[in-house]
Every structure is written in structure tokens, then in C-alpha cells.
Design a protein around this motif. Structure first.
Motif, PDB file in Angstrom:
ATOM      1  N   GLY A 285     -16.877  -8.636  27.061  1.00 25.93           N
ATOM      2  CA  GLY A 285     -15.820  -7.774  26.553  1.00 25.93           C
ATOM      3  C   GLY A 285     -14.537  -7.928  27.343  1.00 25.93           C
ATOM      4  N   ALA A 286     -14.643  -7.929  28.660  1.00 26.30           N
ATOM      5  CA  ALA A 286     -13.453  -8.086  29.501  1.00 26.30           C
ATOM      6  C   ALA A 286     -12.809  -9.456  29.294  1.00 26.30           C
ATOM      7  CB  ALA A 286     -13.829  -7.897  30.971  1.00 26.30           C
TER       8      ALA A 286
ATOM      9  N   GLY B 263     -23.449  -4.844  21.876  1.00 27.86           N
ATOM     10  CA  GLY B 263     -24.109  -4.788  23.182  1.00 27.86           C
ATOM     11  C   GLY B 263     -23.080  -4.599  24.277  1.00 27.86           C
ATOM     12  N   ALA B 264     -23.123  -3.446  24.931  1.00 25.25           N
ATOM     13  CA  ALA B 264     -22.117  -3.112  25.938  1.00 25.25           C
ATOM     14  C   ALA B 264     -22.750  -2.920  27.311  1.00 25.25           C
ATOM     15  CB  ALA B 264     -21.357  -1.853  25.528  1.00 25.25           C
ATOM     16  N   GLY B 265     -23.875  -3.589  27.547  1.00 28.62           N
ATOM     17  CA  GLY B 265     -24.535  -3.517  28.844  1.00 28.62           C
ATOM     18  C   GLY B 265     -23.911  -4.471  29.840  1.00 28.62           C
ATOM     19  N   ARG B 266     -24.721  -4.947  30.776  1.00 25.36           N
ATOM     20  CA  ARG B 266     -24.209  -5.770  31.880  1.00 25.36           C
ATOM     21  C   ARG B 266     -23.461  -7.000  31.395  1.00 25.36           C
ATOM     22  NH1 ARG B 266     -28.496  -7.729  36.317  1.00 25.36           N
ATOM     23  NH2 ARG B 266     -29.378  -8.738  34.474  1.00 25.36           N
ATOM     24  N   ILE B 267     -24.085  -7.804  30.544  1.00 28.02           N
ATOM     25  CA  ILE B 267     -23.417  -9.026  30.083  1.00 28.02           C
ATOM     26  C   ILE B 267     -22.367  -8.705  29.027  1.00 28.02           C
ATOM     27  CG2 ILE B 267     -25.057  -9.621  28.243  1.00 28.02           C
ATOM     28  CD1 ILE B 267     -23.339 -12.013  30.745  1.00 28.02           C
ATOM     29  N   GLY B 268     -22.576  -7.645  28.257  1.00 29.55           N
ATOM     30  CA  GLY B 268     -21.570  -7.236  27.286  1.00 29.55           C
ATOM     31  C   GLY B 268     -20.257  -6.857  27.940  1.00 29.55           C
TER      32      GLY B 268
ATOM     33  N   PRO C 293     -24.716 -18.220  49.733  1.00 29.85           N
ATOM     34  CA  PRO C 293     -24.295 -18.359  48.337  1.00 29.85           C
ATOM     35  C   PRO C 293     -23.919 -17.019  47.719  1.00 29.85           C
ATOM     36  CG  PRO C 293     -26.323 -19.567  48.749  1.00 29.85           C
ATOM     37  CD  PRO C 293     -26.076 -18.735  49.967  1.00 29.85           C
ATOM     38  N   GLU C 294     -23.236 -17.093  46.585  1.00 29.96           N
ATOM     39  CA  GLU C 294     -22.884 -15.882  45.841  1.00 29.96           C
ATOM     40  C   GLU C 294     -24.125 -15.018  45.620  1.00 29.96           C
ATOM     41  OE1 GLU C 294     -20.070 -14.720  45.089  1.00 29.96           O
ATOM     42  OE2 GLU C 294     -18.613 -16.298  44.611  1.00 29.96           O
ATOM     43  N   ALA C 295     -23.900 -13.710  45.453  1.00 34.29           N
ATOM     44  CA  ALA C 295     -25.016 -12.769  45.413  1.00 34.29           C
ATOM     45  C   ALA C 295     -25.900 -12.937  44.191  1.00 34.29           C
ATOM     46  CB  ALA C 295     -24.478 -11.338  45.485  1.00 34.29           C
ATOM     47  N   PHE C 296     -25.304 -13.174  42.999  1.00 34.35           N
ATOM     48  CA  PHE C 296     -26.120 -13.266  41.791  1.00 34.35           C
ATOM     49  C   PHE C 296     -25.329 -13.958  40.689  1.00 34.35           C
ATOM     50  CE2 PHE C 296     -29.323 -10.844  38.929  1.00 34.35           C
ATOM     51  CZ  PHE C 296     -30.226 -11.877  39.053  1.00 34.35           C
ATOM     52  N   PHE C 297     -25.905 -14.027  39.483  1.00 37.79           N
ATOM     53  CA  PHE C 297     -25.334 -14.859  38.426  1.00 37.79           C
ATOM     54  C   PHE C 297     -23.977 -14.366  37.940  1.00 37.79           C
ATOM     55  CE2 PHE C 297     -27.627 -11.681  35.991  1.00 37.79           C
ATOM     56  CZ  PHE C 297     -26.876 -11.502  34.836  1.00 37.79           C
ATOM     57  N   LEU C 298     -23.729 -13.056  37.972  1.00 39.07           N
ATOM     58  CA  LEU C 298     -22.453 -12.542  37.497  1.00 39.07           C
ATOM     59  C   LEU C 298     -21.305 -13.060  38.357  1.00 39.07           C
ATOM     60  CD1 LEU C 298     -23.408  -8.856  36.628  1.00 39.07           C
ATOM     61  CD2 LEU C 298     -23.125 -10.783  35.062  1.00 39.07           C
ATOM     62  N   GLU C 299     -21.550 -13.195  39.665  1.00 39.78           N
ATOM     63  CA  GLU C 299     -20.535 -13.745  40.553  1.00 39.78           C
ATOM     64  C   GLU C 299     -20.494 -15.275  40.466  1.00 39.78           C
ATOM     65  OE1 GLU C 299     -21.992  -9.839  42.057  1.00 39.78           O
ATOM     66  OE2 GLU C 299     -23.022 -11.731  41.596  1.00 39.78           O
ATOM     67  N   ARG C 300     -21.659 -15.896  40.497  1.00 43.50           N
ATOM     68  CA  ARG C 300     -21.726 -17.364  40.512  1.00 43.50           C
ATOM     69  C   ARG C 300     -21.105 -17.968  39.260  1.00 43.50           C
ATOM     70  NH1 ARG C 300     -21.522 -21.851  39.565  1.00 43.50           N
ATOM     71  NH2 ARG C 300     -22.761 -23.632  40.298  1.00 43.50           N
TER      72      ARG C 300
ATOM     73  N   SER D 110     -26.634  -7.931  22.999  1.00 39.31           N
ATOM     74  CA  SER D 110     -27.626  -6.851  23.009  1.00 39.31           C
ATOM     75  C   SER D 110     -28.968  -7.385  23.503  1.00 39.31           C
ATOM     76  CB  SER D 110     -27.759  -6.270  21.601  1.00 39.31           C
ATOM     77  OG  SER D 110     -27.889  -7.306  20.637  1.00 39.31           O
ATOM     78  N   SER D 111     -29.988  -6.564  23.489  1.00 41.08           N
ATOM     79  CA  SER D 111     -31.295  -6.954  24.011  1.00 41.08           C
ATOM     80  C   SER D 111     -31.904  -8.092  23.188  1.00 41.08           C
ATOM     81  CB  SER D 111     -32.238  -5.752  24.028  1.00 41.08           C
ATOM     82  OG  SER D 111     -32.409  -5.236  22.723  1.00 41.08           O
ATOM     83  N   THR D 112     -32.766  -8.869  23.833  1.00 41.28           N
ATOM     84  CA  THR D 112     -33.348 -10.058  23.203  1.00 41.28           C
ATOM     85  C   THR D 112     -34.013  -9.761  21.871  1.00 41.28           C
ATOM     86  OG1 THR D 112     -33.660 -11.179  25.328  1.00 41.28           O
ATOM     87  CG2 THR D 112     -35.095 -11.858  23.517  1.00 41.28           C
TER      88      THR D 112
END
Length: 333
Positions: free
Chosen positions: A17-18, A8-13, A270-277, A69-71
Motif C-alpha cells: 500500500g505504501a 489485505g491490509a496486514g503486514r505485507i499489505g 545482516p538485516e533483521a528480517f525480510f521486510l528490511e532486506r 490477503s491470507s493464502t
């Protein structure tokens, strides 16, 4: 050296990965995705190769698999990775079906491999500091937990329709936080929910605003309020009332600068969304997973936590639809 494959290499992937690529003693060997271009792009960024799920699971050099990957793919990948005797990290939820999630937990137990579930809030430095001080007895016995969890905007309708609903998609994190902070299991759950943000969400047979009350087996109370819309940013707060005081964990902000002027005192929203928070939490999560694979740490968020949170999410959905409190069977959640 721990060799890891990412599925899974999408948003959370991309986040995982990084973080994996930066860990000492860890090599991100493979990146897999149903969309080849997405896998190629991420693999190029982190110095990995593009592979297939079949190839990864057959590779004896791969020690661990991270499932982002997707749920709808989670359960199958957990079952296959367990059969291949790989250590597993999987994003929440284990599956949208509780029976299938329990089957995954049984397969993991039979295989004797670790399987962590991605409840990143347990790794957040602010929340873990609150939990540590609570466990140290700073405010006595916990009695009431209040969780505020509000997204800045609802997800696309197409996502809502396949997400499993607000309880299994969004509140599953808060339900896990309830179990973790109070170190107690739910006895009853009572939910009121509405569609106040977008009427199209109601058309998808879902809600976007909820109020959840949980009574634990020790009689402690937890109140969770959630919304798919907070105009001011990503709102994530926890408050614990104890017999000797209170602990609060507030929002994170991009900066801590406060402006004092004649007409107002202001600070950053607050931070914009969960990836930042939860940037730091995601990094800590992968570091912990690496320690689990090395055998120097026990999983903080095992597959059983995923099953129990899903059982609570199912009970919450039933409470909303039936308009009544729902009792949680002993051992279910």
C-alpha cells in the motif's frame, strides 16, 4: 491514471500500500480487509477509501487488484479478479493445492489479463545484478547454484499449521530463484529435512531445517539450505559456479561500517528480517506491476511461475516424506 485496489491490509499489505501510494500515475483507490479496523487504518495512511471485494470487482474504474490477503483467499480472489478483467498482482503462493493453482492459471489465460506473483527476490537489486552478469556470460556456463536462506526465528506455531509447510511457505521463494537464475527446469529433486529448531514444529507435521538438491534438465545442480533459525539475522545469499568463474551475492546490512580494533574486526549483522532486506525489491515490484498494467512491460513473474514453483514445492515435500529423489514430469516444473 491507474486506479488500484488493495485486498489485505496486514503486514505485507501495508508494504504494498505504501509503495503504491508513492508511485506517479497510480492512485490507490480502495483498501479491503476482513478486519474493518485494519482497512480503515491503512486507508487513512495512504489516502484511499475502505471498500469491499464485491464493490471493487464491480467498479469499472478499477484497473488492477493487488492481493495481499491470507493464502487461503488467493485462488478465489484471482478467479474473481480475472472474471472481472482486472490486472492482478498476488502474493505467493497461488494456492496450497496444485490443481487449484493450475485452474487459476487457466482462468487468467482465458481472461487475457496479466497476473503477477509476488516472488520479490527477482526484483532485488543485488540478485538482479548477479543475474544480469551471469546472462552476459561473465562466468561462462552456469554449473552449480547454491542458495542459502535462513530466517532469524521460526514463525508462530499457529502460522506454521496453516502455512502449507516449509516447502510451500518458505522454500517456494528459493525454488523460484533456482528456476530464474539457472533459466532451466528441474528434472529431479532430493530433500533431507529435520526439525532442529522447535520440536513443536515437528508436532505440526512440518520441518524447520532443510537441504535440497535439484538436478535440472540440462544437468546443472542447485543446492538449497534453509533454516528457521539464524541467531545472527536474516541470511540470504546466492552463489553461482560457472565454467569460467563464480558470482556471489551476499547479505545486506543496516550499514557498511566496519570497526577495526586490536582484538577483532567487526561489522553489522545482516538485516533483521525480510521486510528490511527486501525493502527495495518490494518497491521495484510495484513499479514493475504498474508498467505491466500500462502495457509497457511484460510480467517478470507470471502466474505460470507460481504454478511451477508450487509443483516443485510439492515434489520437495514428497521427497522428504518418502525419503527418495522425486522426478519432475516434463512441463510440470
Amino acid at each position: 491514471m491507474i486506479d488500484v485496489a488493495l485486498v489485505g491490509a496486514g503486514r505485507i499489505g501495508k508494504i504494498h500500500g505504501a509503495n503504491l501510494a508513492r508511485l506517479p500515475g497510480v492512485r490507490l483507490r480502495w483498501v479491503c480487509d476482513a478486519v474493518p479496523e485494519v482497512a480503515i487504518d491503512l486507508a487513512g495512511r495512504v489516502g484511499a477509501e475502505v471498500g469491499s471485494v464485491d464493490g471493487v470487482l464491480e467498479d469499472p474504474g478499477v484497473h488492477a487488484v493487488v492481493i495481499a490477503s491470507s493464502t487461503d483467499t488467493h485462488a478465489d480472489l484471482i478467479l474473481r479478479a480475472a472474471a472481472a478483467r482486472k490486472a492482478i498482482f498476488c502474493e505467493k503462493p497461488v494456492d496450497l493445492d496444485l490443481g487449484r493453482a493450475r485452474a487459476c492459471a487457466a482462468a487468467v489465460a482465458r481472461a487475457g489479463v496479466p497476473c503477477l506473483i509476488g516472488f520479490q527476490r527477482r526484483y532485488d537489486p543485488t540478485f538482479t545484478a548477479l543475474k544480469r552478469r551471469l546472462d552476459a556470460g561473465e562466468i561462462g556456463d552456469p554449473e552449480v547454484l547454491v542458495i542459502t536462506s535462513r530466517d532469524p526465528a521460526p514463525p508462530p506455531l499457529a502460522y506454521v499449521r496453516r502455512s502449507g509447510g516449509v516447502f510451500k511457505d518458505m522454500l517456494i521463494h528459493d525454488l523460484d530463484v533456482c528456476r530464474w537464475i539457472l533459466a532451466d527446469e528441474a528434472d529431479t529433486v532430493h530433500v533431507a529435512a529435520s526439525c532442529l529448531v522447535d520440536p513443536a514444529i515437528a508436532g505440526a507435521d512440518d520441518a524447520d531445517t532443510t537441504a535440497v538438491t535439484i538436478r535440472t534438465r540440462r544437468g546443472r545442480l542447485c543446492q538449497i539450505n534453509t533454516s528457521r533459525r539464524a541467531a545472527y539475522g536474516y541470511d540470504q545469499r546466492v552463489e553461482v559456479l560457472g565454467s569460467a568463474g563464480m558470482l556471489q551475492a551476499g547479505n545486506h546490512r543496516p550499514t557498511e561500517v566496519t570497526a577495526h580494533r586490536a582484538g577483532a574486526i567487526s561489522s553489522d549483522p545482516p538485516e533483521a528480517f525480510f521486510l528490511e532486506r527486501y525493502r527495495a525489491a518490494y518497491a521495484e515490484e510495484m513499479l514493475h506491476f504498474a508498467d505491466v498494467v500500462r502495457g509497457v512491460a511484460a510480467p517478470r513473474t507470471g502466474i505460470e511461475d507460481g504454478v511451477r514453483a508450487l509443483a516443485l514445492a510439492e515434489a520437495a515435500g514428497r521427497s522428504w516424506r518418502e525419503g527418495r529423489p522425486v522426478a519432475i514430469a516434463e512441463g510440470a516444473a
